[in-house]
Enzyme design. Structure first.
Site, short mmCIF file in Angstrom:
data_model
loop_
_atom_site.label_atom_id
_atom_site.label_comp_id
_atom_site.label_asym_id
_atom_site.label_seq_id
_atom_site.Cartn_x
_atom_site.Cartn_y
_atom_site.Cartn_z
CD GLU A 129 -2.57 1.08 2.73
OE1 GLU A 129 -2.79 2.14 3.34
OE2 GLU A 129 -2.95 -0.04 3.14
CD GLU B 213 -3.48 7.68 5.24
OE1 GLU B 213 -4.49 7.02 5.53
OE2 GLU B 213 -2.36 7.45 5.72
#
Length: 299
Positions: A187, A192
């Site tokens: 990932e 974010e």
């Protein structure tokens, strides 16, 4: 980006760069600090050691590469974006999220932008969340059925929503990924944000027993305008940048899973243990506005 999608995280080394970056750096060999003292065996036979030398790492730079556009979405239409799959339900939410995903919450606005909305939900026919009827709805879009790529420049121009309990993200997941914690799980979190951190952008990699990445503090609030969030991913390293300025880098290690195609994900989560739950100051609907997404490969 997710507890369900990612394993326990252990940090590797990171280099920091401009725009008031705040980055923690570590590696399996230890932490590289500024002004390191010489080892005990080199201290002049017990005499007073010389002054510590300042060890400045070289400025972080983007990889030297010539890029060619391989895929993009400019969101020029209306309604649901054809190049993405919108998920439904709660299976892809994590860490006690408060929302369910619905395709209706991700639409092109007819002005060249994709709008992902998080909204309060009311009524008797709401889907079930872990705590009862879901109090919020949101959206998650993926390209797993339409596009993936190994290595390249992945970027998006996004205006983020802010507010306690909001978790917008732009990230990549390995197409043939195994379960969380497996050797094939991979990932790359390009961007974010925890909505109460009004100026802070976070980025991570997740793989079996490892975590890399960094963070950067921008001078203006993230909801004040658009920024281009990107990652340059090569066989040697993964480098994160905002508006063309690199701030963190993760080097290849033996057996890393970042050598296969990955697909793109855009989503906006509401609530959960990592971001906390919304409070009275959190505004709904909250909108994550995406101007474009572009992917390049090396010529």
């Amino acid at each position: 980006m997710t507890a369900a999608d990612g394993p326990a995280r252990s940090r590797t080394w990171i280099l920091a760069a401009a725009i008031c970056a705040t980055v923690v750096a570590a590696s399996a060999a230890g932490v590289r600090g500024i002004g390191e003292m010489p080892p005990d065996g080199a201290r002049n036979g017990g005499a007073t050691p010389p002054p510590a030398q300042s060890i400045e790492p070289p400025p972080l730079a983007l990889p030297e590469a010539s890029w060619k556009l391989s895929w993009s979405d400019e969101f020029d239409g209306r309604g649901r974006p054809a190049k993405w799959t919108a998920l439904s339900g709660t299976n892809w939410s994590n860490r006690k999220a408060l929302h369910h995903y619905t395709p209706a919450n991700a639409v092109q606005d007819g002005s060249g932008r994709l709008v992902i909305s998080a909204q309060r939900t009311r009524g008797a026919n709401r889907p079930a969340c872990w705590y009862g009827p879901c109090g919020y709805s949101s959206a998650r879009l993926e390209t797993g059925k339409t596009f993936d790529e190994a290595y390249g420049r992945f970027s998006a121009r996004i205006k983020l929503p802010l507010g306690k309990g909001l978790w917008p993200a732009f990230w990549l997941k390995r197409t043939d990924s195994g379960p969380s914690g497996s050797a094939t799980y991979g990932e790359i979190d390009i961007m974010e944000n925890r909505g109460h951190e009004t100026h802070l952008v976070r980025s991570y990699t997740h793989s079996k027993g490892r975590k890399g990445g960094g963070q950067i503090t921008l001078p203006e609030r993230l909801d004040a305008g658009f920024h281009v969030y990107g990652v340059d991913w090569t066989p040697q390293s993964i480098t994160w940048w905002v508006d063309g300025k690199p701030y963190a880098q993760y080097p290849r290690y033996p057996g890393w899973p970042f050598d296969k195609p990955f697909y793109l994900i855009l989503n906006l989560q509401v609530g959960g243990t990592w971001v906390g739950n919304p409070n009275a100051s959190t505004r709904f609907p909250a909108r994550m506005v995406v101007d474009w997404v572009r992917v390049y490969r090396q010529r």
